[in-house]
Design a protein around this motif. Structure first.
Motif, PDB file in Angstrom:
ATOM      1  N   ALA A  76     -33.598  98.138   9.980  1.00  0.00           N
ATOM      2  CA  ALA A  76     -34.486  97.563   8.970  1.00  0.00           C
ATOM      3  C   ALA A  76     -35.254  96.378   9.551  1.00  0.00           C
ATOM      4  CB  ALA A  76     -33.689  97.121   7.747  1.00  0.00           C
ATOM      5  N   LEU A  77     -36.556  96.340   9.277  1.00  0.00           N
ATOM      6  CA  LEU A  77     -37.440  95.293   9.775  1.00  0.00           C
ATOM      7  C   LEU A  77     -38.105  94.600   8.598  1.00  0.00           C
ATOM      8  CD1 LEU A  77     -38.848  94.067  12.371  1.00  0.00           C
ATOM      9  CD2 LEU A  77     -40.716  95.671  11.873  1.00  0.00           C
ATOM     10  N   ASN A  78     -38.067  93.279   8.586  1.00  0.00           N
ATOM     11  CA  ASN A  78     -38.731  92.466   7.578  1.00  0.00           C
ATOM     12  C   ASN A  78     -40.082  92.035   8.142  1.00  0.00           C
ATOM     13  OD1 ASN A  78     -39.432  90.707   5.525  1.00  0.00           O
ATOM     14  ND2 ASN A  78     -37.600  89.437   5.688  1.00  0.00           N
ATOM     15  N   LEU A  79     -41.181  92.563   7.578  1.00  0.00           N
ATOM     16  CA  LEU A  79     -42.528  92.304   8.087  1.00  0.00           C
ATOM     17  C   LEU A  79     -43.225  91.301   7.168  1.00  0.00           C
ATOM     18  CD1 LEU A  79     -44.680  93.108  10.217  1.00  0.00           C
ATOM     19  CD2 LEU A  79     -45.425  94.899   8.619  1.00  0.00           C
ATOM     20  N   MET A  80     -43.620  90.160   7.725  1.00  0.00           N
ATOM     21  CA  MET A  80     -44.154  89.059   6.936  1.00  0.00           C
ATOM     22  C   MET A  80     -45.518  88.629   7.465  1.00  0.00           C
ATOM     23  SD  MET A  80     -40.582  86.866   6.651  1.00  0.00           S
ATOM     24  CE  MET A  80     -40.390  86.795   8.434  1.00  0.00           C
ATOM     25  N   SER A  81     -46.237  87.848   6.632  1.00  0.00           N
ATOM     26  CA  SER A  81     -47.538  87.315   7.045  1.00  0.00           C
ATOM     27  C   SER A  81     -48.115  86.506   5.904  1.00  0.00           C
ATOM     28  CB  SER A  81     -48.514  88.453   7.379  1.00  0.00           C
ATOM     29  OG  SER A  81     -49.016  89.052   6.187  1.00  0.00           O
ATOM     30  N   SER A  82     -49.251  85.868   6.163  1.00  0.00           N
ATOM     31  CA  SER A  82     -50.042  85.280   5.086  1.00  0.00           C
ATOM     32  C   SER A  82     -50.933  86.369   4.502  1.00  0.00           C
ATOM     33  CB  SER A  82     -50.890  84.129   5.619  1.00  0.00           C
ATOM     34  OG  SER A  82     -51.838  84.627   6.539  1.00  0.00           O
ATOM     35  N   PRO A  83     -51.487  86.149   3.303  1.00  0.00           N
ATOM     36  CA  PRO A  83     -52.434  87.127   2.751  1.00  0.00           C
ATOM     37  C   PRO A  83     -53.664  87.256   3.646  1.00  0.00           C
ATOM     38  CG  PRO A  83     -51.702  85.580   1.052  1.00  0.00           C
ATOM     39  CD  PRO A  83     -51.233  85.028   2.364  1.00  0.00           C
ATOM     40  N   VAL A 106     -40.654 102.590   3.425  1.00  0.00           N
ATOM     41  CA  VAL A 106     -41.326 101.306   3.266  1.00  0.00           C
ATOM     42  C   VAL A 106     -40.996 100.728   1.901  1.00  0.00           C
ATOM     43  CG1 VAL A 106     -43.544 100.106   3.115  1.00  0.00           C
ATOM     44  CG2 VAL A 106     -43.241 101.965   4.778  1.00  0.00           C
ATOM     45  N   ILE A 107     -40.511  99.505   1.894  1.00  0.00           N
ATOM     46  CA  ILE A 107     -40.399  98.745   0.657  1.00  0.00           C
ATOM     47  C   ILE A 107     -41.637  97.865   0.594  1.00  0.00           C
ATOM     48  CG2 ILE A 107     -39.111  96.964  -0.579  1.00  0.00           C
ATOM     49  CD1 ILE A 107     -36.566  98.134   0.631  1.00  0.00           C
ATOM     50  N   GLU A 108     -42.507  98.166  -0.344  1.00  0.00           N
ATOM     51  CA  GLU A 108     -43.798  97.499  -0.447  1.00  0.00           C
ATOM     52  C   GLU A 108     -43.714  96.388  -1.482  1.00  0.00           C
ATOM     53  OE1 GLU A 108     -47.214  96.012  -0.006  1.00  0.00           O
ATOM     54  OE2 GLU A 108     -46.671  97.694   1.292  1.00  0.00           O
ATOM     55  N   GLY A 109     -43.628  95.135  -1.005  1.00  0.00           N
ATOM     56  CA  GLY A 109     -43.504  93.999  -1.890  1.00  0.00           C
ATOM     57  C   GLY A 109     -44.848  93.354  -2.169  1.00  0.00           C
ATOM     58  N   ASP A 110     -45.139  93.140  -3.444  1.00  0.00           N
ATOM     59  CA  ASP A 110     -46.367  92.450  -3.822  1.00  0.00           C
ATOM     60  C   ASP A 110     -46.150  91.815  -5.177  1.00  0.00           C
ATOM     61  OD1 ASP A 110     -48.945  91.521  -3.510  1.00  0.00           O
ATOM     62  OD2 ASP A 110     -49.776  93.496  -3.040  1.00  0.00           O
ATOM     63  N   ILE A 111     -46.921  90.784  -5.475  1.00  0.00           N
ATOM     64  CA  ILE A 111     -46.765  90.108  -6.755  1.00  0.00           C
ATOM     65  C   ILE A 111     -47.161  91.043  -7.896  1.00  0.00           C
ATOM     66  CG2 ILE A 111     -47.648  88.222  -8.197  1.00  0.00           C
ATOM     67  CD1 ILE A 111     -47.762  86.506  -5.681  1.00  0.00           C
ATOM     68  N   ALA A 112     -48.252  91.764  -7.726  1.00  0.00           N
ATOM     69  CA  ALA A 112     -48.722  92.678  -8.757  1.00  0.00           C
ATOM     70  C   ALA A 112     -49.555  93.784  -8.118  1.00  0.00           C
ATOM     71  CB  ALA A 112     -49.545  91.925  -9.806  1.00  0.00           C
ATOM     72  N   THR A 113     -49.801  94.849  -8.854  1.00  0.00           N
ATOM     73  CA  THR A 113     -50.586  96.029  -8.488  1.00  0.00           C
ATOM     74  C   THR A 113     -49.855  96.918  -7.482  1.00  0.00           C
ATOM     75  OG1 THR A 113     -51.862  95.320  -6.518  1.00  0.00           O
ATOM     76  CG2 THR A 113     -52.652  94.588  -8.690  1.00  0.00           C
ATOM     77  N   ASP A 114     -50.373  98.136  -7.352  1.00  0.00           N
ATOM     78  CA  ASP A 114     -49.849  99.083  -6.370  1.00  0.00           C
ATOM     79  C   ASP A 114     -50.908  99.385  -5.313  1.00  0.00           C
ATOM     80  OD1 ASP A 114     -51.688 100.519  -7.822  1.00  0.00           O
ATOM     81  OD2 ASP A 114     -50.373 102.243  -8.189  1.00  0.00           O
ATOM     82  N   ILE A 164     -39.766  96.526   5.527  1.00  0.00           N
ATOM     83  CA  ILE A 164     -39.911  95.774   4.284  1.00  0.00           C
ATOM     84  C   ILE A 164     -41.173  94.941   4.400  1.00  0.00           C
ATOM     85  CG2 ILE A 164     -38.833  94.059   2.774  1.00  0.00           C
ATOM     86  CD1 ILE A 164     -36.138  94.964   4.266  1.00  0.00           C
ATOM     87  N   GLU A 165     -42.229  95.350   3.700  1.00  0.00           N
ATOM     88  CA  GLU A 165     -43.465  94.564   3.730  1.00  0.00           C
ATOM     89  C   GLU A 165     -43.350  93.469   2.687  1.00  0.00           C
ATOM     90  OE1 GLU A 165     -48.339  94.763   3.599  1.00  0.00           O
ATOM     91  OE2 GLU A 165     -47.205  96.590   3.205  1.00  0.00           O
ATOM     92  N   ASN A 166     -43.119  92.262   3.152  1.00  0.00           N
ATOM     93  CA  ASN A 166     -42.858  91.136   2.272  1.00  0.00           C
ATOM     94  C   ASN A 166     -44.139  90.638   1.607  1.00  0.00           C
ATOM     95  OD1 ASN A 166     -41.327  88.838   1.170  1.00  0.00           O
ATOM     96  ND2 ASN A 166     -39.919  89.213   2.868  1.00  0.00           N
ATOM     97  N   VAL A 167     -43.970  89.804   0.604  1.00  0.00           N
ATOM     98  CA  VAL A 167     -45.103  89.192  -0.085  1.00  0.00           C
ATOM     99  C   VAL A 167     -45.852  88.278   0.888  1.00  0.00           C
ATOM    100  CG1 VAL A 167     -45.773  87.666  -1.987  1.00  0.00           C
ATOM    101  CG2 VAL A 167     -43.878  89.287  -2.285  1.00  0.00           C
ATOM    102  N   GLY A 168     -47.183  88.279   0.799  1.00  0.00           N
ATOM    103  CA  GLY A 168     -47.993  87.447   1.688  1.00  0.00           C
ATOM    104  C   GLY A 168     -47.788  85.961   1.430  1.00  0.00           C
ATOM    105  N   ASN A 169     -47.137  85.279   2.366  1.00  0.00           N
ATOM    106  CA  ASN A 169     -46.817  83.862   2.205  1.00  0.00           C
ATOM    107  C   ASN A 169     -46.240  83.370   3.521  1.00  0.00           C
ATOM    108  OD1 ASN A 169     -45.066  81.468   1.512  1.00  0.00           O
ATOM    109  ND2 ASN A 169     -45.863  81.893  -0.534  1.00  0.00           N
ATOM    110  N   LEU A 170     -46.616  82.185   3.959  1.00  0.00           N
ATOM    111  CA  LEU A 170     -46.129  81.661   5.239  1.00  0.00           C
ATOM    112  C   LEU A 170     -44.957  80.697   5.095  1.00  0.00           C
ATOM    113  CD1 LEU A 170     -49.295  81.036   7.461  1.00  0.00           C
ATOM    114  CD2 LEU A 170     -47.557  82.806   7.692  1.00  0.00           C
ATOM    115  N   VAL A 171     -44.362  80.602   3.902  1.00  0.00           N
ATOM    116  CA  VAL A 171     -43.253  79.674   3.706  1.00  0.00           C
ATOM    117  C   VAL A 171     -42.000  80.398   3.218  1.00  0.00           C
ATOM    118  CG1 VAL A 171     -42.475  77.583   2.530  1.00  0.00           C
ATOM    119  CG2 VAL A 171     -44.867  77.787   3.214  1.00  0.00           C
ATOM    120  N   CYS A 172     -42.040  80.833   1.976  1.00  0.00           N
ATOM    121  CA  CYS A 172     -40.822  81.306   1.306  1.00  0.00           C
ATOM    122  C   CYS A 172     -40.153  82.529   1.942  1.00  0.00           C
ATOM    123  CB  CYS A 172     -41.113  81.599  -0.167  1.00  0.00           C
ATOM    124  SG  CYS A 172     -41.927  80.244  -1.030  1.00  0.00           S
TER     125      CYS A 172
END
Length: 267
Positions: A76-83, A106-114, A164-172
């Motif tokens: 499993a890979l946690n893929l992160m970035s800024s928007p 793929v686990i597609e993480g986003d605040i809203a929408t598909d 795991i495509e994480n939510v776009g954010n450079l902190v949390c």
């Protein structure tokens, strides 16, 4: 109860509140809360105990997720970035390359929408959409309990790799173990060379940095060597791969790294 974050500097904060913010702030007598420390951060022992309990629960669930991956022979890979870094474009190109070679979920993480999940559809991967909208604007990261719920949408027995495509954010996102075996991030040259210094926790936490959009370097006041040097200041050991997901430049090195990662067996 709100959701809390802790940071490397020892501070913590919450995003959610138990009361709406439609009360006026012009008249202190109409806002009878005792704020005490005006820094905005509570330091009482009770709050510390709550934070410890929250992160302890997250780590417990992360271990459960990792055990589920390993029981099914999955990496499993946690893929992160800024928007706007090009993370979904990188992932789309990755799924196209690996189709027929590795079974990918793929686990597609986003605040809203598909919207991002729709972009990844039809590329041979299983997709489990995870929206974090909680009624207060949405979580700025994925945590282990969220990922655990999203796993129910994947047939783990049929997979070799979960991204795991994480939510776009450079902190949390960097602060939460979700059960991954490695962390990677997409860092675009359009974001500026200072980001590793401004957000060291994120850059320090990852195993791989994809320096994306290098096709734009001729049109920017940018130097790839400087970007690499900035990453090295906070993370001397990460693999740094200059790429362009749009043109394909440098992407074979990423595909090679990912195949090697997916084939690594657990001790």
């Amino acid at each position: 109860m709100g959701r809390f974050h802790r940071h490397d500097d020892g501070t913590s904060h919450s995003h959610d509140h138990d009361h709406p913010h439609d009360h006026p702030h012009d008249h202190p007598r109409d806002h009878p809360h005792d704020h005490g420390d005006h820094s905005g951060y509570a330091t009482g022992s009770q709050r510390i105990e709550v934070l410890e309990a929250i992160f302890s629960e997250n780590d417990t669930r992360a271990d459960i997720n990792r055990a589920a991956f390993e029981a099914n022979g999955i990496r499993a890979l946690n893929l992160m970035s800024s928007p706007g870094s090009g993370k979904t474009t990188v992932l789309g190109a990755t799924l196209d390359e690996l189709a027929g070679d590795l079974a990918v979920g793929v686990i597609e993480g986003d605040i809203a929408t598909d919207l991002d999940a729709a972009k990844l559809g039809g590329r041979g991967a299983q997709i489990s959409l995870l929206n974090t909208n909680n009624g207060f604007g949405g979580e700025c990261h994925l945590d282990a309990p969220m990922v655990n719920r999203a796993l129910q949408g994947l047939d783990l027995a049929a997979l070799d790799l979960v991204i795991i495509e994480n939510v776009g954010n450079l902190v949390c996102p960097a602060e939460f173990d979700v059960g991954e075996h490695a962390k990677a991030m997409v860092y675009s040259v359009t974001e500026g060379e200072d980001k590793p210094l401004k957000y060291p926790v994120m850059f320090r936490s990852v195993d791989v940095v994809l320096l994306n959009k290098i096709d734009l370097v001729p049109y920017l006041d940018a130097d790839v060597d400087t970007y690499v040097a900035r990453v090295r200041e906070v993370n001397p050991t990460a693999t740094i791969l200059p790429v362009s997901a749009r043109t394909g430049e440098g992407m074979p090195a990423w595909f090679e790294w990912l195949r090697e990662f997916a084939s690594t067996t657990q001790d």
